[in-house]
Design an enzyme around this catalytic site. Structure first.
Site, PDB file in Angstrom:
ATOM      1  N   HIS A  89       0.820  -1.214   0.000  1.00 16.38           N
ATOM      2  CA  HIS A  89       0.000   0.000   0.000  1.00 16.38           C
ATOM      3  C   HIS A  89       0.856   1.266   0.000  1.00 16.38           C
ATOM      4  O   HIS A  89       0.479   2.271  -0.610  1.00 16.38           O
ATOM      5  CB  HIS A  89      -0.956  -0.012   1.186  1.00 16.38           C
ATOM      6  N   ASP A 144      -7.442  -5.354  -1.944  1.00 14.74           N
ATOM      7  CA  ASP A 144      -6.346  -4.602  -1.354  1.00 14.74           C
ATOM      8  C   ASP A 144      -5.655  -3.836  -2.469  1.00 14.74           C
ATOM      9  O   ASP A 144      -6.104  -3.835  -3.613  1.00 14.74           O
ATOM     10  CB  ASP A 144      -5.363  -5.519  -0.605  1.00 14.74           C
TER      11      ASP A 144
END
Length: 268
Positions: A89, A144
């Site tokens: 991320h 995700d």
């Protein structure tokens, strides 16, 4: 930058990042996620890099998370995934927010986190044999890598739910029709086309690209009036910058603007 799972080279101010686990479909494990984050930091900070190309080695872009690696952690899989997605991320955030344009050259299957990674890029071009599939809900997982952020904004909420719930596979041309892909090219022409485009962008107004990205991302949470207020402030700021002055002068003088020359000194 030398490593096993993420290769990075620089040509003509273009950083070419290659996901390099072809034997595993360029799947993301702990090492790849960490190395991808380091590559993202390098690209965002290095002044010699003015555009980025992201692609995969072999015949796949990325099949997403390395499930075999994840499962090997047994009852600690949750803790392990927090670490992996932390690196992943951070990489996505840096790519999405850096001033440099980033272009995905999707050379094959983009599944799960691989599809999310492509969605986070500014521009996406794919080969004719590329396929896109979310894959998450099919194995009891959730998105995700920014998938839940960018996907509904790119294709709409209804279609995003359809892809997640049904695990529908989109062929390259259908992905283009849906708005996931800018264009579809023959496999042999994909990388040369994307590198050529990235090189042209690398010679452009890097900071104006970055501010444009910031405006687009902020527009998703602003009112019309607050967005226009931000537009007013930022266009005035850009016009007063060395980069903006060069662009305006070049236009009035009917010549090509030179945004690269002395850019480290002038256009920060």
């Amino acid at each position: 930058m030398e490593n096993n799972y993420v290769q990075l080279t620089i040509e003509n101010h273009v950083a070419i990042i290659t996901l390099n686990r072809p034997e595993a479909g360029n799947s993301l494990d702990y090492q790849m996620a960490k190395q991808l984050m380091k590559a993202a930091v390098f690209c965002s900070e290095n002044e010699k890099v003015r555009a980025v190309v992201l692609t995969g080695a072999g015949n796949k872009f990325s099949v997403g998370g390395d499930l075999k690696s994840f499962a090997s952690h047994g009852d600690e899989v949750g803790a392990h995934l927090k670490i992996v997605t932390g690196y992943f991320h951070q990489a996505v955030s840096l790519f999405a927010r850096m001033n440099k344009p980033i272009i995905a050259a999707v050379n094959g299957v983009a599944a799960g986190g691989g599809m999310s990674l492509a969605c986070a890029c500014d521009l996406v071009y794919s080969s004719e044999n590329a396929k896109f599939v979310t894959a998450y809900n099919n194995i009891g997982l959730t998105p995700d890598g920014s998938g839940s952020y960018f996907l509904p904004r790119l294709i709409g909420m209804r279609r995003a739910f359809e892809l997640l719930y049904t695990n529908r596979v989109l062929a390259a041309n259908e992905a283009k029709e849906w708005g996931l892909v800018n264009d579809v090219l023959p496999s042999e022409k994909l990388k040369p086309f994307v590198i050529d485009l990235a090189t042209k962008l690398a010679n452009g107004p890097k900071n104006a690209y970055g501010v444009t990205k910031r405006l687009f991302l902020h527009s998703l949470q602003e009112t019309l009036e607050s967005q226009m207020s931000m537009e007013s402030l930022l266009i005035a700021e850009r016009a007063s910058s060395a980069e903006g002055k060069e662009g305006i002068s070049a236009f009035l003088e009917k010549r090509e603007a030179d945004y690269v020359k002395n850019s480290e000194k002038l256009f920060k």
